[in-house]
Scaffold this motif. Structure first.
Motif, PDB file in Angstrom:
ATOM      1  N   MET A   1      11.600  23.658  17.535  1.00 15.47           N
ATOM      2  CA  MET A   1      11.587  21.959  17.336  1.00 15.47           C
ATOM      3  C   MET A   1      12.725  22.009  17.112  1.00 15.47           C
ATOM      4  N   ASN A   2      13.326  20.379  16.821  1.00 15.10           N
ATOM      5  CA  ASN A   2      14.308  20.314  16.083  1.00 15.10           C
ATOM      6  C   ASN A   2      14.228  19.425  15.141  1.00 15.10           C
ATOM      7  N   GLU A   3      15.158  19.196  13.351  1.00 13.97           N
ATOM      8  CA  GLU A   3      14.368  18.037  12.380  1.00 13.97           C
ATOM      9  C   GLU A   3      16.247  18.080  12.509  1.00 13.97           C
ATOM     10  N   LYS A   4      16.331  16.581  12.304  1.00 11.20           N
ATOM     11  CA  LYS A   4      17.305  16.075  11.472  1.00 11.20           C
ATOM     12  C   LYS A   4      17.335  15.471  10.591  1.00 11.20           C
ATOM     13  N   LEU A   5      17.616  14.575   8.945  1.00 15.52           N
ATOM     14  CA  LEU A   5      17.564  14.446   8.345  1.00 15.52           C
ATOM     15  C   LEU A   5      18.394  12.723   8.444  1.00 15.52           C
ATOM     16  N   ILE A   6      17.704  11.010   9.016  1.00  9.06           N
ATOM     17  CA  ILE A   6      18.317  10.083   8.527  1.00  9.06           C
ATOM     18  C   ILE A   6      17.943   9.903   8.102  1.00  9.06           C
ATOM     19  N   GLN A   7      18.603   8.143   8.057  1.00  8.70           N
ATOM     20  CA  GLN A   7      18.482   6.834   6.533  1.00  8.70           C
ATOM     21  C   GLN A   7      18.729   5.772   7.621  1.00  8.70           C
ATOM     22  N   LEU A   8      17.327   5.019   7.686  1.00  9.69           N
ATOM     23  CA  LEU A   8      18.115   3.269   7.926  1.00  9.69           C
ATOM     24  C   LEU A   8      18.733   2.514   7.435  1.00  9.69           C
ATOM     25  N   LYS A   9      19.404   2.040   7.344  1.00 10.65           N
ATOM     26  CA  LYS A   9      18.932   0.977   6.517  1.00 10.65           C
ATOM     27  C   LYS A   9      18.083  -1.266   6.204  1.00 10.65           C
ATOM     28  N   ALA A  10      18.609  -1.290   7.875  1.00 12.10           N
ATOM     29  CA  ALA A  10      18.397  -1.839   7.780  1.00 12.10           C
ATOM     30  C   ALA A  10      17.177  -2.852   9.268  1.00 12.10           C
ATOM     31  N   THR A  11      17.074  -3.734   9.276  1.00 10.49           N
ATOM     32  CA  THR A  11      14.864  -3.316  10.861  1.00 10.49           C
ATOM     33  C   THR A  11      17.107  -3.028  11.918  1.00 10.49           C
ATOM     34  N   ASP A  12      17.565  -3.869  12.796  1.00 13.19           N
ATOM     35  CA  ASP A  12      18.667  -3.992  13.250  1.00 13.19           C
ATOM     36  C   ASP A  12      18.371  -2.196  13.290  1.00 13.19           C
ATOM     37  N   GLU A  13      18.371  -1.604  12.927  1.00  9.87           N
ATOM     38  CA  GLU A  13      19.276   0.166  12.461  1.00  9.87           C
ATOM     39  C   GLU A  13      18.135   0.589  13.246  1.00  9.87           C
ATOM     40  N   VAL A  14      16.760   0.002  12.742  1.00  9.46           N
ATOM     41  CA  VAL A  14      15.170   0.428  12.844  1.00  9.46           C
ATOM     42  C   VAL A  14      15.133  -0.032  14.447  1.00  9.46           C
ATOM     43  N   GLN A  15      15.403  -0.942  14.610  1.00  6.60           N
ATOM     44  CA  GLN A  15      15.192  -1.387  16.190  1.00  6.60           C
ATOM     45  C   GLN A  15      15.806  -0.346  17.532  1.00  6.60           C
ATOM     46  N   GLU A  16      17.243   0.002  16.904  1.00  3.41           N
ATOM     47  CA  GLU A  16      17.975   0.843  17.685  1.00  3.41           C
ATOM     48  C   GLU A  16      17.900   1.889  17.931  1.00  3.41           C
ATOM     49  N   PHE A  17      17.044   1.995  16.732  1.00  2.00           N
ATOM     50  CA  PHE A  17      16.186   4.384  16.837  1.00  2.00           C
ATOM     51  C   PHE A  17      15.121   4.171  17.322  1.00  2.00           C
ATOM     52  N   VAL A  18      14.457   2.927  16.973  1.00  2.00           N
ATOM     53  CA  VAL A  18      13.750   2.563  18.408  1.00  2.00           C
ATOM     54  C   VAL A  18      13.463   2.713  19.670  1.00  2.00           C
ATOM     55  N   LYS A  19      14.644   1.878  20.317  1.00  6.73           N
ATOM     56  CA  LYS A  19      15.148   1.699  21.253  1.00  6.73           C
ATOM     57  C   LYS A  19      15.583   3.164  22.457  1.00  6.73           C
ATOM     58  N   ALA A  20      15.759   3.966  22.025  1.00  7.66           N
ATOM     59  CA  ALA A  20      16.858   5.072  21.924  1.00  7.66           C
ATOM     60  C   ALA A  20      15.289   6.086  22.265  1.00  7.66           C
ATOM     61  N   ALA A  21      14.577   5.896  21.401  1.00  7.54           N
ATOM     62  CA  ALA A  21      14.261   7.242  21.257  1.00  7.54           C
ATOM     63  C   ALA A  21      12.395   7.373  22.189  1.00  7.54           C
TER      64      ALA A  21
END
Length: 75
Positions: A1-21
Motif C-alpha cells: 500500500m502506498n501512502e502520501k501526504l497532501i494538502q488541498l487548499k481550494a475547491t478547484d484543487e479538490v475537484q482536480e484531485f477527485v477527477k484524477a482519482a
C-alpha cells in the motif's frame, strides 16, 4: 500500500484531485485524523476540510494520478 501526504487548499484543487482519482481503477482513500473517505467522492473529500494535511492511501498505479499527488504533496 502506498501512502502520501497532501494538502488541498481550494475547491478547484479538490475537484482536480477527485477527477484524477476517479479515473483510477483501484481504491483510493483519504484520511484526516480518524475520519476516512473515498477519494473519488467530491463531497467526501470536502467534508474533511480544506487546508488540512491528508493521508492518501492506494494500492494501484496511474501516471496521471501520481502527477496530481506530486502537485499537492507536502513534506
Amino acid at each position: 500500500m502506498n501512502e502520501k501526504l497532501i494538502q488541498l487548499k481550494a475547491t478547484d484543487e479538490v475537484q482536480e484531485f477527485v477527477k484524477a482519482a476517479s479515473a483510477c481503477d483501484f481504491d483510493i482513500n483519504l484520511q484526516y485524523e480518524r475520519a476516512m473517505v473515498d477519494a473519488k467522492s467530491f463531497l467526501g473529500v470536502l467534508s474533511l476540510g480544506l487546508c488540512k494535511r491528508l493521508i492518501v492511501s492506494y494500492t494501484g498505479a496511474n501516471s496521471m494520478f501520481e502527477t496530481i499527488l506530486q502537485k499537492y504533496r507536502v513534506a
